[in-house]
Motif scaffolding. Structure first.
Motif, mmCIF file in Angstrom:
data_model
loop_
_atom_site.group_PDB
_atom_site.id
_atom_site.type_symbol
_atom_site.label_atom_id
_atom_site.label_comp_id
_atom_site.label_asym_id
_atom_site.label_seq_id
_atom_site.Cartn_x
_atom_site.Cartn_y
_atom_site.Cartn_z
ATOM 1 N N ALA A 148 -83.012 23.331 -10.081
ATOM 2 C CA ALA A 148 -82.522 23.458 -8.707
ATOM 3 C C ALA A 148 -83.359 24.488 -7.950
ATOM 4 N N LEU A 149 -83.658 25.591 -8.609
ATOM 5 C CA LEU A 149 -84.499 26.615 -7.982
ATOM 6 C C LEU A 149 -85.913 26.086 -7.733
ATOM 7 N N ALA A 150 -86.465 25.386 -8.722
ATOM 8 C CA ALA A 150 -87.807 24.823 -8.574
ATOM 9 C C ALA A 150 -87.834 23.808 -7.433
ATOM 10 N N TYR A 151 -86.777 23.009 -7.314
ATOM 11 C CA TYR A 151 -86.708 22.000 -6.260
ATOM 12 C C TYR A 151 -86.769 22.660 -4.878
ATOM 13 N N LEU A 152 -85.985 23.692 -4.678
ATOM 14 C CA LEU A 152 -85.994 24.375 -3.379
ATOM 15 C C LEU A 152 -87.357 24.981 -3.086
ATOM 16 N N ASN A 153 -87.964 25.582 -4.089
ATOM 17 C CA ASN A 153 -89.279 26.185 -3.897
ATOM 18 C C ASN A 153 -90.304 25.117 -3.524
#
Length: 185
Positions: A151-156
């Motif tokens: 989820a964090l990677a997706y936002l980044n």
């Protein structure tokens, strides 16, 4: 499938919200802040889509909007729950492929870019900044209560995608507007 016949439930009237696992948290919690920021990012992406009309990029961003709902569900599901809707590495990888395809013919950057030039470009940059805010909220939540790293990677990656998308659209309209440091001193 989601079915909503009644929009108001009154269950949040005292300042709490329900999560996917049935628990309730304060609407001011880090988790609800992250969910709200993702929701706002989705609305900003919707504004960008509306500005793009029928350009092929709009179809990519409609996929992103659906995934942002997936992301909201991911964040709204604390802990490890079998069958929970989670962002997966393939979604991050697709964003990377889209970025690479848009970036392939763009000139290398020689300066920072001012977020404007046309309504479309400005809307994409606005969406990028709102996604960055959602990412900061998700990072703050993760520091307190770990969430799905994808989820964090997706936002980044999504903020990168929107940045390149803005450059991609600007290239069809005369190019980026570059920052000229100290120009008005």
């Amino acid at each position: 499938m989601v079915k909503l016949n009644k929009i108001y439930t009154r269950t949040g009237d005292t300042g709490s919200a329900g999560l996917v696992d049935g628990s309730r948290v304060s609407k001011s919690s880090l988790r609800m802040t992250a969910i709200g920021e993702v929701d706002e990012a989705n609305a900003a992406v919707g504004l960008a889509i509306a500005s793009l009309g029928d350009q092929p990029l709009a179809a990519q961003l409609r996929t992103v909007q659906n995934e942002l709902f997936d992301l909201g569900a991911d964040i709204a599901t604390p802990g490890e729950i079998d069958g929970a809707l989670r962002i997966v590495p393939a979604q991050v990888a697709r964003l990377e492929r889209d970025i690479d395809a848009m970036n392939a013919d763009l000139d290398p950057l020689t300066s920072f870019i001012l977020p404007g030039g046309s309504v479309e470009v400005a809307a994409l940059h606005l969406a990028r900044t709102v996604v960055r805010r959602a990412e900061r909220a998700a990072v703050a939540l993760n520091a307190d209560d770990p969430i799905n790293p994808d989820a964090l990677a997706y936002l980044n990656r999504l903020s990168d995608h929107l940045f390149v998308a803005a450059r991609f659209v600007a290239a069809t309209q005369g190019g980026d507007i570059l920052w000229r440091p100290g120009e008005t001193r």
